[in-house]
Design a protein around this motif. Structure first.
Motif, PDB file in Angstrom:
ATOM      1  N   GLU A  27      39.295   0.922 -20.042  1.00 11.15           N
ATOM      2  CA  GLU A  27      38.178   0.049 -20.428  1.00 11.15           C
ATOM      3  C   GLU A  27      38.167  -0.172 -21.940  1.00 11.15           C
ATOM      4  O   GLU A  27      37.940  -1.292 -22.413  1.00 11.15           O
ATOM      5  N   ASN A  28      38.429   0.887 -22.697  1.00  9.50           N
ATOM      6  CA  ASN A  28      38.499   0.751 -24.157  1.00  9.50           C
ATOM      7  C   ASN A  28      39.581  -0.241 -24.557  1.00  9.50           C
ATOM      8  O   ASN A  28      39.357  -1.115 -25.401  1.00  9.50           O
ATOM      9  N   ILE A  29      40.768  -0.099 -23.948  1.00 11.43           N
ATOM     10  CA  ILE A  29      41.879  -0.997 -24.284  1.00 11.43           C
ATOM     11  C   ILE A  29      41.538  -2.438 -23.893  1.00 11.43           C
ATOM     12  O   ILE A  29      41.801  -3.373 -24.656  1.00 11.43           O
ATOM     13  N   ALA A  30      40.918  -2.608 -22.749  1.00  5.45           N
ATOM     14  CA  ALA A  30      40.549  -3.953 -22.291  1.00  5.45           C
ATOM     15  C   ALA A  30      39.539  -4.606 -23.230  1.00  5.45           C
ATOM     16  O   ALA A  30      39.486  -5.832 -23.338  1.00  5.45           O
ATOM     17  N   ASN A  31      38.736  -3.810 -23.910  1.00  7.41           N
ATOM     18  CA  ASN A  31      37.703  -4.338 -24.807  1.00  7.41           C
ATOM     19  C   ASN A  31      38.085  -4.229 -26.279  1.00  7.41           C
ATOM     20  O   ASN A  31      37.224  -4.314 -27.154  1.00  7.41           O
ATOM     21  N   ALA A  32      39.363  -4.058 -26.563  1.00  5.24           N
ATOM     22  CA  ALA A  32      39.816  -3.885 -27.945  1.00  5.24           C
ATOM     23  C   ALA A  32      39.463  -5.071 -28.833  1.00  5.24           C
ATOM     24  O   ALA A  32      39.280  -4.917 -30.040  1.00  5.24           O
ATOM     25  N   ASN A  33      39.342  -6.254 -28.253  1.00 10.06           N
ATOM     26  CA  ASN A  33      39.019  -7.449 -29.040  1.00 10.06           C
ATOM     27  C   ASN A  33      37.607  -7.958 -28.801  1.00 10.06           C
ATOM     28  O   ASN A  33      37.284  -9.081 -29.177  1.00 10.06           O
ATOM     29  N   THR A  34      36.770  -7.147 -28.192  1.00 15.57           N
ATOM     30  CA  THR A  34      35.391  -7.540 -27.927  1.00 15.57           C
ATOM     31  C   THR A  34      34.523  -7.164 -29.126  1.00 15.57           C
ATOM     32  O   THR A  34      34.389  -5.978 -29.443  1.00 15.57           O
ATOM     33  N   PRO A  35      33.955  -8.145 -29.817  1.00 16.23           N
ATOM     34  CA  PRO A  35      33.115  -7.828 -30.970  1.00 16.23           C
ATOM     35  C   PRO A  35      31.942  -6.920 -30.580  1.00 16.23           C
ATOM     36  O   PRO A  35      31.297  -7.129 -29.549  1.00 16.23           O
TER      37      PRO A  35
END
Length: 130
Positions: A27-35
């Motif tokens: 989940e962290n990796i999937a949200n790496a570009n989520t502000p």
């Protein structure tokens, strides 16, 4: 194979914790570009000790001390202590990838340990029939 059920439950609890760790890291990796996204982590070194304490303990003598265990399991916690970028996101993809690899290696090692235990039981059963 004395103690195997306890070991099996202990390893099973650790495998469950590692699966949770892998899901959280993914989940962290999937949200790496989520502000604004804050990375999450799983607390389980202390939880593992608690899992071991929760396993059934048999008192073989009335004067043995009773064992009590704390309640609760692994927890997912949000890391609000760091900031990696201006958009407040604190996911370091390289660190998360390394964490995922570490969890996978440990998971595989524990599965191998369980398999060895089952093979020993299977061998004991087969040898008992011969």
């Amino acid at each position: 194979m004395e103690g195997w059920p306890v070991t099996e439950r202990f390893l099973g609890a650790r495998l469950d914790q590692l699966l949770l760790k892998q899901r959280v890291v993914a989940e962290n990796i999937a949200n790496a570009n989520t502000p604004g996204y804050k990375r999450k982590d799983v607390t389980f070194p202390a939880e593992l000790e608690r899992a071991g304490a929760r396993l059934p303990v048999w008192r073989t003598h009335p004067e043995h001390l009773p064992v009590s265990a704390p309640e609760g399991g692994p927890r997912v916690v949000v890391d609000s202590t760091t900031v990696m970028r201006n958009d407040i996101n604190n996911v370091d993809v390289e660190k998360e990838t390394a964490s995922l690899a570490q969890a996978q290696i440990l998971y595989n090692a524990l599965v191998e340990q369980l398999n060895r235990g089952y093979k020993r039981i299977s061998l004991a059963v087969r040898e008992g029939r011969a």
